[in-house]
Design a protein around this motif. Sequence first.
Motif, PDB file in Angstrom:
ATOM      1  N   THR A 140      -4.584   1.404   5.331  1.00  0.00           N
ATOM      2  CA  THR A 140      -4.706   2.521   4.390  1.00  0.00           C
ATOM      3  C   THR A 140      -5.826   3.456   4.818  1.00  0.00           C
ATOM      4  O   THR A 140      -5.682   4.689   4.786  1.00  0.00           O
ATOM      5  CB  THR A 140      -4.955   1.996   2.978  1.00  0.00           C
ATOM      6  OG1 THR A 140      -3.930   1.046   2.620  1.00  0.00           O
ATOM      7  CG2 THR A 140      -4.952   3.136   1.963  1.00  0.00           C
ATOM      8  N   LYS A 141      -6.948   2.889   5.236  1.00  0.00           N
ATOM      9  CA  LYS A 141      -8.077   3.708   5.693  1.00  0.00           C
ATOM     10  C   LYS A 141      -7.694   4.513   6.938  1.00  0.00           C
ATOM     11  O   LYS A 141      -8.048   5.689   7.066  1.00  0.00           O
ATOM     12  CB  LYS A 141      -9.278   2.812   5.983  1.00  0.00           C
ATOM     13  CG  LYS A 141     -10.524   3.566   6.413  1.00  0.00           C
ATOM     14  CD  LYS A 141     -11.689   2.602   6.638  1.00  0.00           C
ATOM     15  CE  LYS A 141     -12.934   3.362   7.087  1.00  0.00           C
ATOM     16  NZ  LYS A 141     -14.069   2.425   7.330  1.00  0.00           N
ATOM     17  N   ALA A 182       0.444   6.283   9.861  1.00  0.00           N
ATOM     18  CA  ALA A 182       0.422   5.545   8.594  1.00  0.00           C
ATOM     19  C   ALA A 182       1.397   4.376   8.647  1.00  0.00           C
ATOM     20  O   ALA A 182       2.579   4.553   8.946  1.00  0.00           O
ATOM     21  CB  ALA A 182       0.773   6.481   7.439  1.00  0.00           C
ATOM     22  N   GLN A 207      -0.283   4.060  -2.310  1.00  0.00           N
ATOM     23  CA  GLN A 207      -1.473   4.753  -1.817  1.00  0.00           C
ATOM     24  C   GLN A 207      -1.125   5.744  -0.715  1.00  0.00           C
ATOM     25  O   GLN A 207      -1.691   6.837  -0.644  1.00  0.00           O
ATOM     26  CB  GLN A 207      -2.507   3.739  -1.327  1.00  0.00           C
ATOM     27  CG  GLN A 207      -3.169   2.951  -2.452  1.00  0.00           C
ATOM     28  CD  GLN A 207      -4.217   2.002  -1.903  1.00  0.00           C
ATOM     29  OE1 GLN A 207      -3.933   1.225  -1.007  1.00  0.00           O
ATOM     30  NE2 GLN A 207      -5.414   2.073  -2.448  1.00  0.00           N
ATOM     31  N   LEU A 208      -0.196   5.370   0.148  1.00  0.00           N
ATOM     32  CA  LEU A 208       0.229   6.296   1.198  1.00  0.00           C
ATOM     33  C   LEU A 208       0.918   7.509   0.583  1.00  0.00           C
ATOM     34  O   LEU A 208       0.735   8.645   1.052  1.00  0.00           O
ATOM     35  CB  LEU A 208       1.164   5.590   2.182  1.00  0.00           C
ATOM     36  CG  LEU A 208       0.583   4.401   2.957  1.00  0.00           C
ATOM     37  CD1 LEU A 208       1.629   3.838   3.928  1.00  0.00           C
ATOM     38  CD2 LEU A 208      -0.683   4.773   3.695  1.00  0.00           C
ATOM     39  N   ALA A 221      -5.599   7.430   5.972  1.00  0.00           N
ATOM     40  CA  ALA A 221      -6.401   8.465   5.331  1.00  0.00           C
ATOM     41  C   ALA A 221      -7.179   9.287   6.347  1.00  0.00           C
ATOM     42  O   ALA A 221      -7.500  10.451   6.104  1.00  0.00           O
ATOM     43  CB  ALA A 221      -7.353   7.833   4.322  1.00  0.00           C
ATOM     44  N   SER A 222      -7.472   8.688   7.504  1.00  0.00           N
ATOM     45  CA  SER A 222      -8.249   9.391   8.534  1.00  0.00           C
ATOM     46  C   SER A 222      -7.368  10.202   9.465  1.00  0.00           C
ATOM     47  O   SER A 222      -7.865  10.829  10.396  1.00  0.00           O
ATOM     48  CB  SER A 222      -9.058   8.379   9.346  1.00  0.00           C
ATOM     49  OG  SER A 222      -8.201   7.579  10.153  1.00  0.00           O
ATOM     50  N   LEU A 265      -1.614   9.837  -0.613  1.00  0.00           N
ATOM     51  CA  LEU A 265      -2.237  10.566   0.495  1.00  0.00           C
ATOM     52  C   LEU A 265      -1.310  11.642   1.049  1.00  0.00           C
ATOM     53  O   LEU A 265      -1.748  12.497   1.835  1.00  0.00           O
ATOM     54  CB  LEU A 265      -2.616   9.598   1.619  1.00  0.00           C
ATOM     55  CG  LEU A 265      -3.757   8.617   1.336  1.00  0.00           C
ATOM     56  CD1 LEU A 265      -3.834   7.562   2.447  1.00  0.00           C
ATOM     57  CD2 LEU A 265      -5.082   9.359   1.215  1.00  0.00           C
ATOM     58  N   ASN A 270       0.817  -1.218   0.000  1.00  0.00           N
ATOM     59  CA  ASN A 270       0.000   0.000   0.000  1.00  0.00           C
ATOM     60  C   ASN A 270       0.844   1.260   0.000  1.00  0.00           C
ATOM     61  O   ASN A 270       0.329   2.366   0.164  1.00  0.00           O
ATOM     62  CB  ASN A 270      -0.964   0.009   1.198  1.00  0.00           C
ATOM     63  CG  ASN A 270      -0.232   0.232   2.527  1.00  0.00           C
ATOM     64  OD1 ASN A 270       0.978   0.002   2.625  1.00  0.00           O
ATOM     65  ND2 ASN A 270      -0.964   0.657   3.543  1.00  0.00           N
TER      66      ASN A 270
END
Length: 947
Positions: free
Chosen positions: A89-90, A98, A56-57, A93-94, A60, A53
Amino acid sequence: MVGPRRLPIATAAPAVLPPTGLSGLNPGWSRLIDVAESGTAGGVTHGWHLLDNGPQLDALGVLPVGTILCVHGNPTWSYLWRGLLASATKAAASGAPAWRVVAVDQLDMGFSARTDSIAATGRRAARPLARRVHDLGDLTDALELAGPVITLGHDWGGVVSLGWAVDHPELLAGVMLLNTAVHQSAGDSIPAPLRLALGRGILSPATVATPAFLATTLALAHPPLSAEVKRGYCAPYLTSARRGGIGGFVADIPVALAHESRFELDRIAEAVRALAVPTLLLWGPRDPIFSDRYLDDLVERMPHARVHRFEGAGHLLAEDADYAAAALLWLGDIVPTESSVADADAPEPAVQSAIPERAQASVSGSEAAWGVDGTHPLWHYLDELRDSDETALVDMQPAPRTVSWRLLSRRVRQIAAGLGHIGVRHGDRVSLLVPPSADLTAVLYACVRIGAIVVVADAGLGLAGLTRAVRGARPDFIIGAAPGLMAARALGWPGRTISTARYPAPMARLLGVEHTLAELIRLGQARLAAGDELPPEPAPSDTAAVLFTSGSTGPAKGVVYTHGQLSAVSRALFLQYGVGVGTGLVAGFAPFALLGPALGARSVTPDMDVTAPKTLTATAVAAAVGAIDATVVFLSPAALVNVVATAGALTRADHTALAGVRRFLSAGAPISATLLGQAAALMPAATAHTPYGMTEGLLMADITLEGIRAAAASVATPPTADTGTQIPAASPPRAAATMNPAGGVCVGEATATTRIRISALDPSGASVGELSEEPDVTGEIVVSAPHVKDHYDRLWLTERASRRGAVPGERWHRTGDVGHLDRAGRLWVEGRLPHVIVTADGVVTPVGPEQRIETLPGVARAAFVGVGPLGTQQQVAVIETVPPARRVHRASERLATAVRAAVGSPVAAVFVVPGLPTDIRHNSKIDRRRLSRWATGILSGGRWVKP
């Protein structure tokens, strides 16, 4: 016998990307990388598939605090870790810390390359364990992985991940494991499924030629996997050419000492002892492959590990339970954040000791600070009264038998010496499957005197609950009577067996009996006569017992108490009720009878079936009182109902005996003032009390019958149709005031050594408020006392939740009960947190509505439950009537109207049942969760069956 393990020659194939559309798998996580194989000439490289992931990080714009390196076992692949990738990952994002998650497909597995090295002879595995450990190191080198790294492994991937961990201490920051093993004793057989797979002529057909091994593994999920998830696991293994690695993994199991992977397995197993990094072990106890014995071994090697057993989960724990949430929670605890650094000087919150009992250093009790807080060892009075011929206890079954302090003290010392002679040591766990009796008392005190840990899982849990409890407690020894020993043998409970009675040789062999209690007494007496001394006394901080909860709100939980905490229980009883030397104690709830000798009180358990409290009669109570001139009587509410119902059989002599009682206690479930008053009338000179507590804290609050009546008189007028017990959905937690102060059962004020606080409920029914003494605020009841439990046994998540929001440096316990404090400081219990109903109009606690329904003519007992999704739940009343109904049916219009008027808020349905389901131990705690499921079924068109 395990025969030759031949495998077909494998065909090399490159690494490929998984097909799209696999359930839960984000294609953006997949990547391929070529990795050079270390230790080979000619620049051999292999293609790896992994999930990552990291991109994706990057998108973000967050910087990872570390990397979780996930290694699957056999026959899974990186798909196993999809939940963790999604959750991590969620969370990032919040705004949470990370974590980069890298989940690999080992070579010959998943979508990584198929190598061509599966040996045609079958005797040597394609990629033995040492090679796989090097493979993983090659991959992390190619990825240029930097620390901190947390390893996470499952099955054979657990061993591989640990191999990497011990070889990369400069990068390692922590270890996480799901069901796995690092050691196989030469004397222990490997698990049956693996023995079968390794059988002559079985390995290749079961693992490579057919998908049988894969299908069998996937069938181990609880509940069963969906067709879509099964398809995801099977995706890399659709042909025999792609299943060679499955067979190779099985062939690499080092069954024999001469197996080529045995040396590497032993190297890793010994090296992990030196790992000092934080460790988390998440376990599924229903695993037929990696049973709890492998967990025991891991804990012995890594005694600092946090452990959580997910009851009901099995080998595929990653599918059975939310391991990802647990992993991220743990990571949040161990990785410093800016706020935790700022609070570095604050006292560390009280947490569960991670070190198992047998690994903890013990200080002799004679050197410990007993008495600083007014406590003394549990066996104090056995020593002090060892020359007394006064009564210590009375056995009522099969006929009354009196045991003096002199005899009890001598028996305890003899049994203690005998236990030591046969190998019972400090920290060993001893499961007691003995009915309440003099034998049970003597054995229990002998165990605690030598520092053994008694495991008390009473028969009231039922056979299934008792099995879960004993297996989960992993006793080293079992001491039991015939019924318990037969169950232990038939159901495979662990532990060496000692019987309380002598049996014919065939029966003893059948039960696996190694010793009898009589033998222990003889052996112990011989050792004492020879001048042997008992071992040093345990310290107050040493673990003394594992007691099990009733299981009324889920699987029974093991509650760990130290010697100091159990002694504090005795002190609390003395301070509150004056139970001490000279007191006669009748205990209709067996565990309290066991505290008699610790208090210096003579004690007796009435003639009753301890698994069915409702079997206790008034004449049996009177006989027990008369046997020891009792001044204190303790009965459960369920027992009390039948005692009152059978009072007509009492003789004049019985009434005379009962007139000598000075204190009468009933606890374990809510009890009405009416029932308490009826029982008190049988003991006219006694003050009636109803203590409030739980297995985790046995005496937290107390109230007398007069106090109950005074509390009832002090509350507001009962609600009309315009009022209720709802907490408005718009209210913030601290404003969640109970609109009807009479809602709930008043259990009085905190006992002398206890503090009680409330954590207010929010509109979703969660207890999120700060600990507070503010009156008329409904929330979770939180308690603190010297006699609160030490921790839950191998339930790290449960223990952590029970400490949430605690005052730093202090030991607090979230009870799971909901209630409020009134302006006089009295505690009112309104139900259980899992039973809170969340409607569109607000939060409703069940006890208040139930009480009001029970005031209606013809209603014996009521339960109030919610059906439907949280936030829009509908309220349902389920009622027992007088006389009892013969079948389940809707309440008459007249009764339903009366129920709705009494409740004062909308009630979707009112059902009448022959009987409400209750817990086994107390026969009185209503199982509202079960009733909620049942009512949901009825309202959804299901069959009208009994709940």
